[in-house]
Design a protein around this motif. Sequence first.
Motif, short mmCIF file in Angstrom:
data_model
loop_
_atom_site.label_atom_id
_atom_site.label_comp_id
_atom_site.label_asym_id
_atom_site.label_seq_id
_atom_site.Cartn_x
_atom_site.Cartn_y
_atom_site.Cartn_z
N ILE B 104 18.76 75.23 -2.58
CA ILE B 104 19.86 74.68 -3.67
C ILE B 104 20.42 75.66 -4.63
O ILE B 104 21.51 75.56 -5.42
CB ILE B 104 19.43 73.43 -4.53
CG1 ILE B 104 18.16 73.79 -5.23
CG2 ILE B 104 18.89 72.26 -3.51
CD1 ILE B 104 17.84 72.73 -6.26
N TRP B 245 25.34 81.82 -1.86
CA TRP B 245 24.78 80.69 -1.71
C TRP B 245 26.23 79.42 -1.69
O TRP B 245 26.76 79.65 -2.57
CB TRP B 245 23.84 79.91 -2.83
CG TRP B 245 23.51 78.44 -2.55
CD1 TRP B 245 22.16 78.17 -2.08
CD2 TRP B 245 24.17 77.21 -2.99
NE1 TRP B 245 22.12 76.90 -1.97
CE2 TRP B 245 23.19 76.25 -2.61
CE3 TRP B 245 25.39 77.00 -3.64
CZ2 TRP B 245 23.66 74.95 -2.65
CZ3 TRP B 245 25.60 75.67 -3.76
CH2 TRP B 245 24.90 74.55 -3.26
N GLY B 246 26.06 78.51 -0.96
CA GLY B 246 27.30 77.74 -0.84
C GLY B 246 28.34 78.28 0.33
O GLY B 246 28.90 77.42 0.86
N GLY B 247 28.45 79.47 0.39
CA GLY B 247 29.27 80.17 1.27
C GLY B 247 28.46 80.32 2.62
O GLY B 247 28.95 79.99 3.74
N ASP B 251 24.00 72.33 3.90
CA ASP B 251 22.78 71.17 3.42
C ASP B 251 21.80 71.11 4.09
O ASP B 251 20.99 70.18 3.71
CB ASP B 251 23.74 69.88 3.13
CG ASP B 251 23.01 68.71 2.49
OD1 ASP B 251 22.69 69.37 1.19
OD2 ASP B 251 22.86 67.60 2.64
#
Lengths: 367, 367
Positions: B104, B245-247, B251
């Motif tokens: 996360i 992160w996130g790129g 999930d």
Amino acid sequence: MYQITPSTRLRASPFFEATLAAGVTSFTAYNHMLMPTGYGDPEGEYWRLLKGVAQWDVAVERQVELTGRDAARLAQILCPRDLGRCQVGQGKYVALCNHAGTLINDPVLLKLDADRYWLSIADSNILFWARAIAAERGLQVTVSEPDVSPLAVQGPKAEAVVAALCGDWVRTLKYFWFRQTEIAGIPVVVIRSGWSKQGGFELFLMDGSRGVELWNIVAEAGRPWDIGPGNPNACERIESGLLSWGGDTDDATNPFEVRLARYLDLEVPDDVIGIAALRRVAAEGPRRHQLGVVLEGDAPATPLCRWAPILAGKRRAGDLTNCVWSWRLQRNIGFALIETASRPGDRVEVLRAGTRIPGRLVELPFL
Amino acid sequence: MYQITPSTRLRASPFFEATLAAGVTSFTAYNHMLMPTGYGDPEGEYWRLLKGVAQWDVAVERQVELTGRDAARLAQILCPRDLGRCQVGQGKYVALCNHAGTLINDPVLLKLDADRYWLSIADSNILFWARAIAAERGLQVTVSEPDVSPLAVQGPKAEAVVAALCGDWVRTLKYFWFRQTEIAGIPVVVIRSGWSKQGGFELFLMDGSRGVELWNIVAEAGRPWDIGPGNPNACERIESGLLSWGGDTDDATNPFEVRLARYLDLEVPDDVIGIAALRRVAAEGPRRHQLGVVLEGDAPATPLCRWAPILAGKRRAGDLTNCVWSWRLQRNIGFALIETASRPGDRVEVLRAGTRIPGRLVELPFL
């Protein structure tokens, strides 16, 4: 205005290519996605929303889905509002708070089934939040972000367009009520909602591969009413007094400060997050409240990228949290988050870039 | 490239006005703030980082501060890495996971004191997360976002600049170690860190009212080394194999999939979040891994705004999670998040806008 750099960290919406074709010129980032913020004609887009009908890519309004045996229990734990009488097919606007009673999001909760809920969220990470609570309390619930992307149809002629798309039954939908259906075989949830006070619906696209198709169907169906592209409109939402979480709130804002008290039920069970803190604020009274500010001067100001101090006499009494030129009022207006001693009618000064701009506090909404 | 609309929902950094003066031309949004992404000369800015020294506004790298009696306990509960031997003045890169073992965030944890920690975070809301865990477990700890805004000094000449600013003691700082000090009376934490592999430091400004002043002091001190403005560089970080992160994650991504296994300690206590799930993944082996992709063709591709499918034969084996023109390799390169059956050396095809682009899988980093 500056360029925004493309990146997979800021995801494109299922309607992205359709908005490019419609001439989008600017974006913001919201829930780790890009959202269109203009198509090159700000005043025309404003009046289209006020007088006609516009279609908006609001896929950034992500859903946090709660499913499973304890879904209803988790929904109630997260929401300091009594959900006991919420029916399947009904939505409710809720003020999500943390344990300290601070507002962390203001979603619409949709009850899809006895054990299935969506939180249709503003710009903060409620997926992580809900998972943390569910896991720490040992609840039997799955928390996920489903493939659901809203397309809003907003304005006084929105009902005619959505009735043409879905049938006349949409005319009888009450505010925040919804129904699952199909448009040309595309699965959608149709809800009477949207981030404006001009009326309208949101079509929650349930198949991300068909975004451009749905966009084009809506554009075609809306042609008799001269539909055009738009987006959540800064001017209209400020005139109408609609809250922008994260823009008009800070890390100490509680629901009482920003006119959300009527969405709280202080009698919910003690295991609802933040309820003890909210009861304390209710008993003691909030220290700040939200008012409107009408600034002097008839030249449109630039938008804020930081809160601006509001002075009452020599004291900093609060902050201006947004600022926009109102085409209806022909004045720069914005929201004040300000000590409760400051009242509607008071003269204040707003400090921007070293300049003091005189203004007057008013009740919200402006219009 | 499109315009980004100013808003108080995307906060400006304390260095904002200084970056405007330095000629910033583009931004991204990160942790609800604007971050500069370019000053009009992408290739020059890249070589400045590789050969010289650049100063970056990375105020978006927010700190989540844990203070109080249970701060150390909460830090360990959040981090699946043994913090028992972490000393005051030391930082550690950590792979924060949720209860399912999904990554996360990947912050640097700084131990400021026995009962005071910062998580210097990537682009997800760890403030809410840490507060949820602290409150649900009844810990005596305050979780806040302090007034701290990093300014990075990066590149092979960074040490000379920071030594000129702070003294020669900075030359002996080990990687991720830090010290609190002042620069011209401005309180800062100096840490050897930064989101590049070219070496350097971050100056954590501890007084947001003095951002422009600090920026200008660094610019002046760096003049003998020809310092200039820059930003986290997409080309360099991809060549160097640094995770976004996130790129580069979704999930379902766990730390094993994205080369972070060496930052995990599976023997931490059972109350550490996600540790049971991580032990299971360690036992069973991850299903995906992260490799590099070198694409054919010598024309720079446009950046991705969505993951692109990677085909191995006719099967979708994974996704390309970023794509950039490498000035050193003179090829378009990117990261694959791909099934473990796909190995370095394999030929693949990347599907972009209906076109199949041939490429080859390689180990990371590229350089």
